[in-house]
Design an enzyme around this catalytic site. Sequence first.
Site, mmCIF file in Angstrom:
data_model
loop_
_atom_site.group_PDB
_atom_site.id
_atom_site.type_symbol
_atom_site.label_atom_id
_atom_site.label_comp_id
_atom_site.label_asym_id
_atom_site.label_seq_id
_atom_site.Cartn_x
_atom_site.Cartn_y
_atom_site.Cartn_z
ATOM 1 N N HIS A 88 13.760 16.787 -43.144
ATOM 2 C CA HIS A 88 13.095 15.254 -42.758
ATOM 3 C C HIS A 88 14.491 14.320 -42.963
ATOM 4 C CE1 HIS A 88 11.731 13.937 -46.852
ATOM 5 N NE2 HIS A 88 11.260 15.209 -47.057
ATOM 6 N N ASP A 90 13.164 10.826 -42.875
ATOM 7 C CA ASP A 90 12.146 9.541 -43.513
ATOM 8 C C ASP A 90 12.779 9.769 -45.789
ATOM 9 O OD1 ASP A 90 10.769 11.733 -43.953
ATOM 10 O OD2 ASP A 90 8.913 10.486 -43.915
ATOM 11 N N ASP A 151 15.865 12.955 -51.273
ATOM 12 C CA ASP A 151 15.037 13.834 -50.470
ATOM 13 C C ASP A 151 14.682 13.092 -49.194
ATOM 14 O OD1 ASP A 151 11.972 14.879 -49.333
ATOM 15 O OD2 ASP A 151 11.367 14.156 -50.759
ATOM 16 N N GLU A 185 7.305 12.954 -42.680
ATOM 17 C CA GLU A 185 6.969 14.157 -43.327
ATOM 18 C C GLU A 185 6.832 13.370 -44.729
ATOM 19 O OE1 GLU A 185 7.317 16.746 -46.727
ATOM 20 O OE2 GLU A 185 8.339 15.135 -46.828
ATOM 21 N N GLU A 186 7.086 12.441 -45.430
ATOM 22 C CA GLU A 186 6.230 11.932 -46.449
ATOM 23 C C GLU A 186 5.429 11.319 -46.090
ATOM 24 O OE1 GLU A 186 8.167 12.134 -49.358
ATOM 25 O OE2 GLU A 186 9.810 12.709 -48.779
ATOM 26 N N ASP A 208 14.717 21.385 -48.183
ATOM 27 C CA ASP A 208 13.891 19.988 -48.601
ATOM 28 C C ASP A 208 13.335 20.615 -49.801
ATOM 29 O OD1 ASP A 208 12.674 17.649 -48.915
ATOM 30 O OD2 ASP A 208 10.323 18.302 -46.896
ATOM 31 N N HIS A 390 11.499 11.244 -55.227
ATOM 32 C CA HIS A 390 10.459 10.108 -55.638
ATOM 33 C C HIS A 390 10.158 8.925 -56.189
ATOM 34 C CE1 HIS A 390 7.444 12.278 -52.600
ATOM 35 N NE2 HIS A 390 8.998 12.522 -51.703
HETATM 36 ZN ZN LIG Z 1 10.792 16.135 -48.927
#
Ligand SMILES: [Zn+2]
Length: 420
Positions: A88, A90, A151, A185-186, A208, A390
């Site tokens: 992903h 994003d 990520d 995705e997030e 991922d 994150h």
């Molecule tokens: Zn991820």
Amino acid sequence: MDLKPPKESVLDRFLRYVKIDTQSQEDVDRFPSTEKQLDLCRMLAEELREMGVKDASMDEHGYVFGTVPSNLPGGAEEKVPVIGFISHVDTSPAVSGSGVKPVVHRDYQGGDIVLPGDEGQVIRVVEYPNLEKYKGMDIVTSDGTTLLGADNKAGVAEIMTAVDMLLGNPDVKHGTIKVGFTPDEEVGNGTKYFDLKAFGADFAYTVDGGPLGDIEFETFNAFGATFKIEGIGVHPGYAKDKLVNAVKIAAEIVTRLPKDMSPETTEGREGYIHPYLIEGQNEEVTLKLLLRDFDMARIEEQKALLAKIRDEVQEMFPRGKISLEVKESYLNMRYKIEEEPRLVEYAEEAIRRAGIEPNHSLVRGGTDGATLSYKGLLTPNLFTGGEAFHSKIEWIPVQVMEKSVEVIVNLAAIWAEKTA
Ligand SMILES: [Zn+2]
């Protein structure tokens, strides 16, 4: 086999991608949730075409798909399943991804890493013991003022580099390989408009995951429970023997939940019941909970426990009304992945060929791969090397990114070797 190096190193690629802000946003109606994700999507489609992936393009929703054609002799090609690699674009809405200034800590010698832009941001060995394994490697972090975006730009850079490697090393024989890059995705929508038919893979892997060597194909079974509680509202000054307080009923239910079965007291394979929302006033309250476990039998026990609590508390407050509803959110992806044992078997072999011991790690949440697997595209998740996702202390070793590239290339070759 000694392979020709990629035209651009995975690190250089990664450093370029993290500087592009692709943060997604919760609770918006449009798709993708933010325009800026498309900046990277467009760029990836173009870079793929420049590399020689002729059909690479971005669709109307921002999904980028492309095909690395098989280089097997005709006849052999048709027997090999089409394998996809997905990541992903994003980054998490939780921490800013604007103006990311990546820092490469060369030849890491152990100990905590203090980030230069904010000395309060420290990657501590006690919290990330894996760091000790990476002595002598180069660790990439942000400067501490933003997230890094490993990520999932690590996955993006790793897949792109693997494509570059496959195209530059025709001696590596492989079937048809598909690559896919997805937005949002997030915010839980990564697969919302994923066109499985257009993608055209028989099986896929998301890239991922976390630490070196990890393969993930087990997620929680996830259910949501809702208590609707009706009390009887009366002016409190004249309420004796009349008022039934829904707030107190809700509190009574929460108090009865087992203390050793909550997210803050469980880890690994242990499940939990997590009350996360109470809403209303004394006449009517809604109480919502998450039920999570890797094992369906234990989910059934959790459901039975909630029903028992409902009955007991109902008996305490006979004039109130308590209803309980439980709904499925998603199921453990393992039940799907086990339909095709080669997916994990070949991934393990690809990891071993890169000189690493594979490790099955558990996802205490959902993944896009889980959703895709239930939609019909079986998709386990492979490591990227990143940790502390994150957050501002997100970090990733360069040499683990290189291993990830190697694993993707190996995996493409292994599927051809075993099935052609
Ligand atoms: Zn991820």
